[in-house]
Design an enzyme around this catalytic site. Structure first.
Site, short mmCIF file in Angstrom:
data_model
loop_
_atom_site.label_atom_id
_atom_site.label_comp_id
_atom_site.label_asym_id
_atom_site.label_seq_id
_atom_site.Cartn_x
_atom_site.Cartn_y
_atom_site.Cartn_z
N MET A 30 49.42 4.82 43.36
CA MET A 30 49.75 5.45 42.27
C MET A 30 50.47 6.62 42.91
O MET A 30 50.10 7.45 43.53
CB MET A 30 49.11 5.77 41.36
N CYS A 31 51.64 7.12 42.46
CA CYS A 31 52.63 8.49 42.96
C CYS A 31 51.50 9.52 41.55
O CYS A 31 51.03 9.63 40.57
CB CYS A 31 53.83 8.21 42.37
N ARG A 32 52.94 10.67 41.96
CA ARG A 32 51.97 11.35 41.72
C ARG A 32 53.98 12.92 41.54
O ARG A 32 54.64 12.81 41.46
CB ARG A 32 51.51 12.76 41.79
N ASN A 45 56.20 6.76 37.69
CA ASN A 45 55.08 6.64 37.94
C ASN A 45 54.37 5.27 38.07
O ASN A 45 54.33 5.28 36.55
CB ASN A 45 54.13 7.66 38.13
#
Length: 274
Positions: free
Chosen positions: A1-3, A112
């Site tokens: 999971m990106c930000r 995301n």
């Protein structure tokens, strides 16, 4: 999971948001509050708008917390609107062309989430990209494919409609390939004047997304920001930054926001089938 985050307001140095804020995006690259991917060290990028027609772009495969070039340019570049992203890869390799934001003309795009079981859909999705846009796809992520599908479906003239058509198309292709719930995303998109944010998932369980409150409320919580941030300032984030959680309002599931000149418009986000 990106930000990721998107800032719009009076011009500020990038470091004010990226580095100096408590639990900043750079801090989140080391210790996000996500239980799934607390570390986002598979590259980063920042795109900013200035005096030229096309936004600037700096991307790297290094962890954001360990790149002195990012720290140096963030202390020098001032912008009224920028998008930044720290990456935790799911499938695509760690390479510069897979780091966000993605750029085409005046548009920037961050994502995301994922297209679930994208390997079953990739070929059909790529063939749906307009022939004149296809050569501009340089990486291997599902995120970049989503961006170019949105451009194909009219992003430049109807941003939210194009994003809805993109999501609807991906879901349709997914169902045809036996993937019942294929889309899981928050998106940040900008043309340099407006920021568009989307929180959507086929199963109604999309990653988190927040927007800052009106600045009068923010000033009451943190008087130090009065004068530093204009009344038109708005920030959209995957995860809250700063000392005060009360500064942030969650964006509801299956919702879009449009942010321009300090005004925030919220609408339901419903994919559009072909």
């Amino acid at each position: 999971m990106c930000r990721w985050l998107a800032y719009t307001g009076k011009p500020i140095l990038l470091e004010e948001i990226l580095f100096k804020a408590q639990h900043s995006l750079i801090d989140q690259s080391m210790c996000s509050k996500s239980a799934e991917t607390p570390t986002n060290g598979d590259g980063f990028g920042v795109g900013w708008y200035g005096t030229r027609p096309q936004p600037g772009l700096f991307r790297s495969i290094r962890p954001a917390w360990n790149d002195f070039n990012l720290r140096d340019i963030a202390a020098q570049i001032e912008s009224p609107l920028f998008l930044a992203h720290v990456r935790a890869t799911s499938q695509a390799t760690v390479q510069e062309t897979n780091s966000h934001p993605f750029r085409h003309g005046k548009w920037l795009f961050v994502h995301n989430g994922e297209i679930f079981e994208v390997e079953k859909l990739r070929r059909r999705l790529l063939f749906a990209v307009a022939p004149e846009l296809f050569p501009h796809i340089l990486g291997t992520t599902d995120s970049e494919v989503m961006f170019y599908l949105a451009l194909t479906f009219g992003l430049e003239s109807d941003p939210l409609g194009a994003l809805a058509r993109m999501a609807g198309f991906v879901e349709e292709m997914g169902r045809e390939e036996g993937v019942a719930e294929s889309v899981w995303m928050t998106l940040g998109v900008s043309d340099g004047e407006t920021v568009y944010g989307v929180r959507y998932a086929s199963d109604a369980d999309a990653p988190t997304l927040y927007r800052s409150r009106d600045m009068d409320e923010v000033y009451e919580l943190n008087p130090e920001l009065r004068g530093r941030l204009a009344t038109t300032t708005r920030v959209v984030v995957s995860e809250p930054i700063g000392r005060f959680a009360e500064m942030w309002l969650p964006v509801a599931q299956n919702t879009s926001i449009t942010v321009r000149a300090g005004e925030v418009v919220t609408r339901p986000f419903v994919p559009i089938a072909r």
